[in-house]
Design a protein around this motif. Structure first.
Motif, short mmCIF file in Angstrom:
data_model
loop_
_atom_site.label_atom_id
_atom_site.label_comp_id
_atom_site.label_asym_id
_atom_site.label_seq_id
_atom_site.Cartn_x
_atom_site.Cartn_y
_atom_site.Cartn_z
N VAL A 1 -0.60 -4.13 6.90
CA VAL A 1 -0.10 -4.23 5.52
C VAL A 1 1.35 -3.72 5.37
O VAL A 1 2.16 -4.39 4.73
CB VAL A 1 -1.07 -3.51 4.54
N PRO A 2 1.71 -2.57 5.96
CA PRO A 2 3.10 -2.12 5.79
C PRO A 2 4.13 -3.14 6.30
O PRO A 2 5.27 -3.15 5.84
CB PRO A 2 3.16 -0.83 6.62
N ARG B 1 0.20 3.85 1.66
CA ARG B 1 0.06 4.54 2.95
C ARG B 1 0.65 3.69 4.08
O ARG B 1 0.95 2.52 3.90
CB ARG B 1 -1.41 4.82 3.23
N LYS B 2 0.74 4.33 5.24
CA LYS B 2 1.29 3.61 6.40
C LYS B 2 0.38 3.88 7.61
O LYS B 2 0.79 4.51 8.58
CB LYS B 2 2.71 4.11 6.75
N CYS B 3 -0.85 3.47 7.54
CA CYS B 3 -1.78 3.72 8.65
C CYS B 3 -1.28 2.97 9.90
O CYS B 3 -0.91 1.79 9.79
CB CYS B 3 -3.18 3.27 8.28
N ASN C 1 -4.76 -4.38 -1.35
CA ASN C 1 -4.96 -3.49 -0.20
C ASN C 1 -5.38 -2.10 -0.66
O ASN C 1 -6.11 -1.40 0.05
CB ASN C 1 -3.67 -3.38 0.60
N ASN C 2 -4.87 -1.69 -1.82
CA ASN C 2 -5.19 -0.35 -2.30
C ASN C 2 -5.07 -0.31 -3.82
O ASN C 2 -4.13 0.28 -4.37
CB ASN C 2 -4.24 0.67 -1.65
N PHE D 1 -2.59 1.57 12.37
CA PHE D 1 -3.33 0.42 12.90
C PHE D 1 -3.29 -0.77 11.95
O PHE D 1 -3.93 -1.78 12.20
CB PHE D 1 -4.80 0.83 13.12
N CYS D 2 -2.56 -0.64 10.86
CA CYS D 2 -2.68 -1.63 9.77
C CYS D 2 -1.45 -2.51 9.67
O CYS D 2 -0.32 -2.05 9.83
CB CYS D 2 -2.90 -0.87 8.46
N ASP E 1 -9.87 3.05 -1.67
CA ASP E 1 -9.39 4.21 -0.92
C ASP E 1 -10.15 5.45 -1.39
O ASP E 1 -9.94 5.94 -2.51
CB ASP E 1 -7.87 4.35 -1.19
N CYS F 1 0.86 -1.18 0.00
CA CYS F 1 0.00 0.00 0.00
C CYS F 1 0.90 1.24 0.00
O CYS F 1 2.01 1.19 0.50
CB CYS F 1 -0.89 -0.01 1.24
N ARG G 1 -9.88 8.46 -0.81
CA ARG G 1 -9.06 9.62 -1.13
C ARG G 1 -8.58 9.59 -2.58
O ARG G 1 -8.16 10.59 -3.12
CB ARG G 1 -7.85 9.69 -0.19
S1 SF4 Z 1 -4.18 -0.92 3.40
FE1 SF4 Z 1 -5.65 0.65 4.03
S2 SF4 Z 1 -5.43 0.75 6.26
FE2 SF4 Z 1 -3.59 -0.32 5.46
S3 SF4 Z 1 -2.02 1.25 5.17
FE3 SF4 Z 1 -3.14 1.06 3.22
S4 SF4 Z 1 -4.79 2.60 3.32
FE4 SF4 Z 1 -4.00 2.31 5.40
#
Ligand code: SF4
Length: 330
Positions: free
Chosen positions: A124-125, A117-119, A153-154, A121-122, A182, A115, A184
């Motif tokens: 995936v990173p 992003r680096k949320c 994931n995205n 709570f997730c 996503d 992904c 956004r």
């Molecule tokens: S998969 Fe979703 S929740 Fe996880 S980092 Fe990417 S945008 Fe954020």
């Protein structure tokens, strides 16, 4: 199933076994998968069973729990097992061997990994640290399958989304973007092209207050293109850094906008029993109130935009008023 394909291509005999069952022959290699970190006990049980039953076989454990909690797994089994962390890149291009699950009728596809992003709570990173995307999914689709399920994931972050969506329009099969889109990144051009193939449910996320505006725009866009609000499912994370009242506001926002709110309770990425983690702004009682409301006034664990629910949430001043249920009459 990709491992199945890989071994079949080498001429090996492959069998998919669930739970504690024999293979019917002595295998040389055993692969065990794992899912959520809280579901580690059955994984340990299975590993113990197969190590004892086939002591000569090489046993590899992969999957989410194995990747995120390698030390926990290693402490228990030492070097009697091999641990596969994350994705095996050389397998990723293979179409899963669906003959292992003959009744299954959907093609599961990854058009991208990771992904952008680096949320916080997730997982995936940690599971897929690099974002990579493929240009075509054609050979990953089984011709006899009736549906296509994306586990990306995205997917909207893919630079190849136009190619992928064009291929989906050619296939014309119903598509499930299972891990959500996503909000956004959703543009009018994307929604316009998405109308060329069936998407029975659109999944979005409203995990933090920060994405309120892009989410609103995404919902308006989908509604403008005639996606039914009851088919727009929006995941709402709670029990992380949020507060019960902000969670309530997010749920109320969604029901007011005529879409389905689907609460997702945060679980830490650690091997601990499910539903035992309580974040600093929540109490056990408040978490139980959400669970009960989902069972009693929700549908399938979600809060659909029913008129009665909308009124209840609109009248409520705060979380307590919205989620406290009246005691049932005897
Ligand atoms: S998969 Fe979703 S929740 Fe996880 S980092 Fe990417 S945008 Fe954020």
């Amino acid at each position: 199933m990709k491992l199945g394909r890989y071994h079949r291509n080498r001429g090996d005999r492959v069998k998919l076994v669930r739970g504690l069952n024999g293979a019917g022959y002595d295998p040389d290699i055993i692969y065990v998968t794992s899912l959520f970190t809280y579901a580690w006990q059955p994984v340990h049980e299975v590993i113990r069973y197969y190590l004892a039953r086939y002591p000569k076989a090489k046993l590899t454990v992969g999957g989410i729990y194995a990747t995120l909690c390698t030390d926990h797994l290693r402490e228990e089994f030492g070097y009697r097992i091999r641990i596969q962390k994350g994705v095996v890149p050389e397998l990723d291009d293979l179409r899963p061997d669906y003959s292992l699950v003959p009744d299954w009728n959907a093609s599961i596809v990854f058009a991208s990994r990771g992904c952008i992003r680096k949320c916080p709570f997730c997982s995936v990173p940690m599971l897929e640290p690099e974002f990579t995307a493929r240009k075509t999914i054609r050979r990953l689709i089984h011709p006899r399958h009736k549906r296509i399920i994306f586990w990306d994931n995205n997917i909207l972050a893919s630079p190849h989304w136009r190619d992928i969506f064009a291929q989906l329009a050619e296939f014309g099969k119903p598509v499930d973007f299972n891990q959500g889109l996503d909000a956004r990144l959703l543009t009018e051009e994307m929604v316009e092209i998405m109308r060329k193939f069936p998407v029975p449910n659109v999944r979005l996320a409203y995990d933090t207050d920060g994405i309120r505006e892009p989410l609103k725009k995404a919902i308006d866009l989908l509604r403008a293109y005639h996606y039914d609000g009851r088919r727009i499912i929006v995941y709402c994370l709670y029990n992380h850094s949020d507060h019960p009242d902000t969670f309530f506001h997010r749920v109320r926002d969604l029901i007011d906008r005529g879409v389905v709110a689907y609460p997702m309770r945060y679980e830490p990425l650690k091997p601990r029993p499910k539903n035992t983690y309580i974040s600093r702004h929540w109490t056990a009682e408040q978490l139980e109130m959400v669970a009960q409301a989902r069972r009693v006034i929700g549908y399938g664990g979600a809060f659909p935009p029913y008129e009665g629910l909308r009124k209840k949430f609109d009248r409520a001043k705060d979380f307590e008023k919205a989620f406290r249920l009246r005691p049932r009459k005897k």
